[in-house]
Design a protein around this motif. Structure first.
Motif, short mmCIF file in Angstrom:
data_model
loop_
_atom_site.label_atom_id
_atom_site.label_comp_id
_atom_site.label_asym_id
_atom_site.label_seq_id
_atom_site.Cartn_x
_atom_site.Cartn_y
_atom_site.Cartn_z
N PRO A 176 5.33 -7.71 -7.57
CA PRO A 176 4.82 -6.98 -6.40
C PRO A 176 4.00 -5.76 -6.76
N GLU A 177 4.31 -5.14 -7.92
CA GLU A 177 3.55 -3.95 -8.30
C GLU A 177 2.09 -4.27 -8.62
N LEU A 178 1.78 -5.55 -8.88
CA LEU A 178 0.41 -5.95 -9.16
C LEU A 178 -0.31 -6.53 -7.93
N HIS A 179 0.41 -6.68 -6.82
CA HIS A 179 -0.19 -7.24 -5.62
C HIS A 179 -1.12 -6.21 -4.96
N ALA A 180 -2.10 -6.73 -4.26
CA ALA A 180 -3.03 -5.87 -3.53
C ALA A 180 -2.32 -5.25 -2.34
N LYS A 181 -2.53 -3.96 -2.15
CA LYS A 181 -1.92 -3.23 -1.03
C LYS A 181 -2.96 -2.99 0.06
N LEU A 182 -2.48 -2.93 1.28
CA LEU A 182 -3.36 -2.69 2.42
C LEU A 182 -3.76 -1.22 2.47
#
Length: 560
Positions: free
Chosen positions: A181-187
């Protein structure tokens, strides 16, 4: 507010069209006027519209309302549609040293933090308290930002909102590892405008989400019944499992074969989001662009097909024919009208011309066609194996960026709980066949089709439990969608009753996949003409047969 605005628009719509609609369909809403005679009142109430009259009146109202809907702007400001989303922002503040502290002037004079409260002169004690409060709040914000993400870098993102669709089965990669999750794109924020577009004969809105990786992720906002949403989620899981098997198979990996799941994110009971990038186009979009360039009505061909078939059948009507002879006569008439449409009204190369104008150069076009052919072969196998034949032009979607073939609304259809085969195995209409070309059709589509079947069949023992679970959940959801709510005991009883149907459906799917695999070691003898992939060639022949295409529903638009 928005609710009052919708109420006002609904009231205006009823006031504008209610009287004319009731007059067209002879609806007696008020029981007649006092001056109306009894005979005329009875004749008006007893007046029965024929089916043809109802269809013609509905067509008139459809054209009238479509003309009003077409006036809808193609873009709407997000501030107008949703002020709360337009004001949403997750952009991290600038938290470098001193950004939030009032120490600039003191640093210029060479004084440090400890000297601010003592040396710096202030007009009152309240100014000193305000400076201390600002310094402590800035320190708290910096510490919170550093802790966010579990002690990583500033602004790690554990408290941020992730862009939807980044977990399996919606997202798959070659590693198939635990998600990070730390590498996922954030809104970060939403785009400032909403796009309004046509999908499946409906106007839907497309919203853009700007991610922390600099990309814009676009989603369609759709209304759908819960059963459809759950079915699409199961379909995404199916595509994810097949994609894993293709990556593990040697021949499928050498041909770079893959299947991409369609991302579906439920928001509410009847509202969902589906991924819809600007690079995605459907066969219907290309055909509408072709009709606009030729100044033609794209909806006129299905109407012409039905009217022409009806007219010719009435002219050649023979009352002494038995049912089988009537069926053959109807097939002959439909084939005749189908050939007329293909010859005079719909060109067979508009998809090829559109992609040729979109892509740059012959080499890029060839590579795109080659990748598209392999993707289409994998998608066509799943259409045939699960008996999914309702692939209308709006549901045939491809990406002009990477040639991936998508599967929106990929739903199973049951006959009393059983999957059944159809004369049309998969969609391979004229423009698709023309775009692929004869060489790639024989040299790439058929081998890729067989390779995908072999990859799945070689792991049949591993995937059979997954097929059983998916088909069991889908058929139970199909049954419960047609009945009232049930408790747990009744659901368990229903599951036991449907166990036999689930087993037969799994056997049906496995047998169809096995039929498409090359028969290992079964080389043709001297007096035989069949090849190891003869079953796939028969399916391709059936999919491109004019006799089968002309019998499809006008919604299928087999002439495209």
């Amino acid at each position: 507010n928005a609710k009052d605005d919708r109420t006002r628009k609904t009231f205006e719509f009823k006031m504008r069209y209610k009287e004319a609609f009731e007059k067209d369909f002879l609806i007696n809403s008020g029981g007649g006027t006092g001056n109306e005679s009894v005979e005329s009142s009875l004749s008006r109430q007893n007046r029965q519209l024929t089916l043809n009259e109802i269809i013609e009146k509905l067509k008139k109202w459809k054209l009238l309302l479509e003309s009003k809907v077409s006036a809808t702007p193609s873009s709407i400001p997000l501030q107008q549609a949703s002020p709360s989303l337009s004001s949403f922002s997750c952009e991290s503040p600038d938290l470098w040293s001193g950004a939030c502290e009032s120490r600039t002037s003191s640093n210029c004079d060479g004084r440090g933090d400890s000297d601010i409260g003592v040396v710096q002169s202030s007009p009152s004690s309240s100014a000193v308290a305000a400076t201390a409060a600002a310094r402590s709040s800035a320190k708290a914000v910096a510490e919170a930002a550093e802790y966010e993400g579990g002690g990583g870098t500033f602004g790690g993102g554990s408290a941020a909102v992730e862009i939807p669709g980044q977990y399996v089965p919606n997202c798959t990669n070659v590693l198939d590892s635990k998600p990070c999750p730390e590498l996922h794109a954030k809104l970060v924020r939403f785009e400032s405008s909403l796009e309004v577009m046509r999908r499946n004969e409906q106007l839907v809105r497309r919203i853009g989400m700007v991610g922390s990786d600099g990309k814009t992720y676009r989603f369609l906002l759709q209304f759908a019944i819960p059963y459809w949403t759950r079915t699409d989620e199961r379909t995404a899981q199916l595509h994810y499992l097949i994609a894993k098997l293709l990556r593990r198979d040697v021949m499928a990996s050498r041909r770079h074969l893959s299947i991409k799941p369609s991302v579906v994110i439920p928001i509410a009971q009847r509202l969902r989001m589906t991924v819809d990038d600007r690079s995605h186009i459907s066969l219907d979009d290309v055909y509408r662009a072709e009709c606009e360039s030729r100044k033609e009505n794209c909806d006129a061909i299905p109407v012409f097909f039905q009217a022409e078939v009806r007219r010719i059948l009435n002219e050649r009507q023979e009352p002494d024919l038995i049912s089988t002879q009537k069926t053959e006569a109807e097939r002959a008439v439909k084939l005749e009208v189908f050939k007329t449409i293909c010859k005079d009204k719909v060109p067979k190369d508009f998809l090829h011309r559109h992609m040729q104008a979109t892509l740059h150069g012959a080499e890029q076009l060839f590579q795109f066609r080659r990748s598209f052919t392999g993707e289409l072969a994998a998608n066509s196998l799943l259409q045939y194996a699960f008996g999914v034949v309702e692939r209308s032009p709006t549901k045939f979607v491809l990406s002009v960026r990477d040639a991936q073939v998508l599967s929106p609304d990929f739903r199973f259809h049951y006959n009393t709980g059983f999957l059944e085969g159809h004369a049309m195995p998969f969609r391979m209409t004229r423009n698709i066949e023309e775009f692929i070309g004869p060489f790639l059709l024989q040299g790439c589509f058929i081998p890729s089709f067989s390779s995908v079947a072999s990859a799945i069949h070689s792991h049949k023992d591993e995937i059979e439990p997954a097929f059983s679970l998916l088909l069991r959940d889908d058929i139970i959801s199909w049954y419960t969608s047609k009945s009232t709510a049930r408790n747990d005991i009744k659901m368990q009883e229903l599951e036991r009753q449907l166990a036999d149907r689930v087993d037969k459906n799994v056997i049906f799917v496995q047998d169809r996949i096995r039929q498409c695999t090359p028969q290992s070691g079964a080389f043709p003898k001297a007096d035989q003409t069949e090849t190891v992939d003869s079953s796939v060639r028969e399916l391709l022949k059936a999919a491109t047969s004019e006799q089968n295409l002309c019998m499809m529903s006008p919604v299928y638009q087999a002439w495209l």
